[in-house]
Enzyme design. Structure first.
Site, PDB file in Angstrom:
ATOM      1  N   HIS A  17       0.846  -1.202   0.000  1.00 50.13           N
ATOM      2  CA  HIS A  17       0.000   0.000   0.000  1.00 50.13           C
ATOM      3  C   HIS A  17       0.883   1.254   0.000  1.00 50.13           C
ATOM      4  O   HIS A  17       0.700   2.172  -0.819  1.00 50.13           O
ATOM      5  CB  HIS A  17      -0.890  -0.027   1.256  1.00 50.13           C
ATOM      6  CG  HIS A  17      -1.618   1.244   1.530  1.00 50.13           C
ATOM      7  ND1 HIS A  17      -2.985   1.352   1.446  1.00 50.13           N
ATOM      8  CD2 HIS A  17      -1.176   2.473   1.923  1.00 50.13           C
ATOM      9  CE1 HIS A  17      -3.345   2.592   1.744  1.00 50.13           C
ATOM     10  NE2 HIS A  17      -2.259   3.287   2.054  1.00 50.13           N
ATOM     11  N   GLU A  18       1.863   1.272   0.910  1.00 54.98           N
ATOM     12  CA  GLU A  18       2.768   2.423   0.979  1.00 54.98           C
ATOM     13  C   GLU A  18       3.657   2.505  -0.258  1.00 54.98           C
ATOM     14  O   GLU A  18       4.008   3.598  -0.705  1.00 54.98           O
ATOM     15  CB  GLU A  18       3.630   2.337   2.244  1.00 54.98           C
ATOM     16  CG  GLU A  18       2.837   2.383   3.541  1.00 54.98           C
ATOM     17  CD  GLU A  18       2.062   3.688   3.695  1.00 54.98           C
ATOM     18  OE1 GLU A  18       2.521   4.714   3.176  1.00 54.98           O
ATOM     19  OE2 GLU A  18       0.998   3.666   4.345  1.00 54.98           O
TER      20      GLU A  18
ATOM     21  N   HIS B 223       1.945   4.479  -2.926  1.00 50.64           N
ATOM     22  CA  HIS B 223       2.127   5.925  -2.773  1.00 50.64           C
ATOM     23  C   HIS B 223       3.500   6.345  -3.305  1.00 50.64           C
ATOM     24  O   HIS B 223       3.637   7.348  -4.013  1.00 50.64           O
ATOM     25  CB  HIS B 223       2.037   6.314  -1.297  1.00 50.64           C
ATOM     26  CG  HIS B 223       0.668   6.155  -0.706  1.00 50.64           C
ATOM     27  ND1 HIS B 223      -0.465   6.599  -1.333  1.00 50.64           N
ATOM     28  CD2 HIS B 223       0.256   5.612   0.483  1.00 50.64           C
ATOM     29  CE1 HIS B 223      -1.519   6.345  -0.572  1.00 50.64           C
ATOM     30  NE2 HIS B 223      -1.103   5.733   0.527  1.00 50.64           N
TER      31      HIS B 223
END
Length: 404
Positions: free
Chosen positions: A22-23, A26
């Site tokens: 998920h990170e 980003h």
């Protein structure tokens, strides 16, 4: 026990990898747009090791719970160096900031889709929608009274209990066409027709392509039904159960996975709407009440269920839970509430719409939103989120949901 522990560890690891990716979502999109990414770490706490490549520091922390991505200037209040200022995130166009902030949830959706696709071509996708089975006999048993849930689940046949279906000559594989002259197209229709009749009743069946008329002496017995205990007709027969999963070829699996994903999104949205009203049941479970299997679970509870699935060899359930959790995290993270990514996206688009309206009135664009004015609401939401997390973790420890 070892299989259970392995399952818990594997599921927890799957969650950690998902959050770390998920990170990474980003980070990758931020770099693609030219934003300054200072750090990307997996885990929290003290640093195990790290290295620098280009302008970004990468590393691993001791507590393997998720990770973080440090993008310079995510809001106008964040401190940036003079060198970082031109590439601060808040200076970029609205759509680029939206892509970066939604990339984490999109990563979860992609992960969930990939897991489901691999399931579709290997072990098959679960059949979530109950299917009314065809009126085909799988086996015959006895017709006996059962007035409690425990008696209903008991499949034993005491000596002397009548076996109407077997005694009339009905056999596994027979397809019932009508009961007492009433056509039936499903097992539910057949069951209703049998329960409404008694005595000598004609059953029209198909066996190996041949039509047969068999006379069944249907007794009345007391059975626990959805409307209570009542006298119903019973012949002692069980239906052929539909497949638990459906497997697909590599091409057909694409469409099946998209369809299945749509169903899961709908169920995820429904669970989010029902989330607040299920919290009291979690509290009740902590203090000894029966744990409702539909109540929210924490990472601890999901890992325990994953461990039980591995212990019983139900890998379909293990991967289904992992995909479900990715979809839930992805949707939940897009809720327009700070400090979630959805809250930041809402602020960004508020600025965009506000400036568009100001331009229509001949005014200059307003400045960036002052996040300090939202700190009170943010703190309340953080406290609520922490309280819910504490409740679900506690319930999953003292009164966990278990596989039946």
């Amino acid at each position: 026990m070892l299989a259970y522990i392995i399952g818990v560890v594997l599921f927890a690891l799957g969650i950690c990898v998902s959050v770390a990716l998920h990170e990474a979502g980003h980070m990758v999109t931020a770099k693609a747009f030219g934003m300054k990414v200072r750090r990307y770490f997996v885990g929290f706490g003290p640093t195990v090791f790290s290295w620098r490549r280009g302008e970004t520091e990468y590393g691993l922390k001791w507590i393997p719970l998720g990770g973080f991505c440090d993008i310079a200037g995510m809001t106008a209040l964040d401190e940036v160096t003079p060198e970082e200022a031109p590439r601060a995130m808040w200076r970029f166009k609205t759509w680029k900031r939206t892509v970066v902030m939604s990339a984490g949830s999109i990563t979860h959706f992609i992960l969930g889709f990939v897991v489901l696709y691999l399931m579709a071509v290997t072990m098959g996708l679960p059949n979530l929608t109950p299917v009314d089975t065809s009126p085909v006999l799988a086996s015959t048993s006895c017709a006996r009274s059962a007035t409690t849930e425990q008696q209903v689940q008991d499949t034993s046949c005491p000596p002397g209990t009548p076996r109407p279906a077997q005694e009339a000559g009905l056999m596994p594989g027979d397809k019932i066409l009508s009961v007492g002259g009433k056509p039936v197209a499903s097992w539910t229709e057949m069951l209703a027709a049998v329960q409404a009749t008694s005595g000598r009743t004609e059953f029209d069946v198909v066996r190996n392509g041949q039509n047969l008329a068999l006379i069944v002496d249907v007794p009345k017995v007391q059975r626990l039904t959805s409307t209570g205990v009542r006298d119903v007709g019973m012949i002692g027969a069980s239906p052929v159960q539909p497949a638990v999963t459906t497997q697909y070829g590599p091409v057909a699996a694409i469409g099946a996975t998209f369809s299945f994903t749509g169903t899961m999104f709908a169920e995820t949205a429904q669970r989010l709407v029902q989330f607040p009203e299920r919290i009291p049941a979690v509290v009740s479970a902590i203090f000894g009440g029966e744990r409702d299997p539909n109540t929210p679970v924490s990472v601890v509870g999901a890992s325990r269920i994953g461990g039980e699935a591995v212990e019983r060899g139900i890998w379909v359930l293990f991967f289904f839970l992992l995909a479900s959790l990715n979809f839930f995290i992805g949707v939940f993270n897009l809720l327009p509430l700070l400090p979630l990514d959805g809250g930041h996206i809402a602020v960004v688009w508020y600025e965009r719409v506000r400036d568009w309206l100001r331009a229509r009135r001949g005014k200059v664009a307003g400045g960036p939103v002052d996040y300090t004015r939202l700190s009170g609401i943010t703190m309340v939401l953080v406290l609520i989120g922490g309280a819910v997390t504490l409740l679900t973790v506690t319930a999953d420890i003292v009164n966990p949901i278990r596989l039946q």
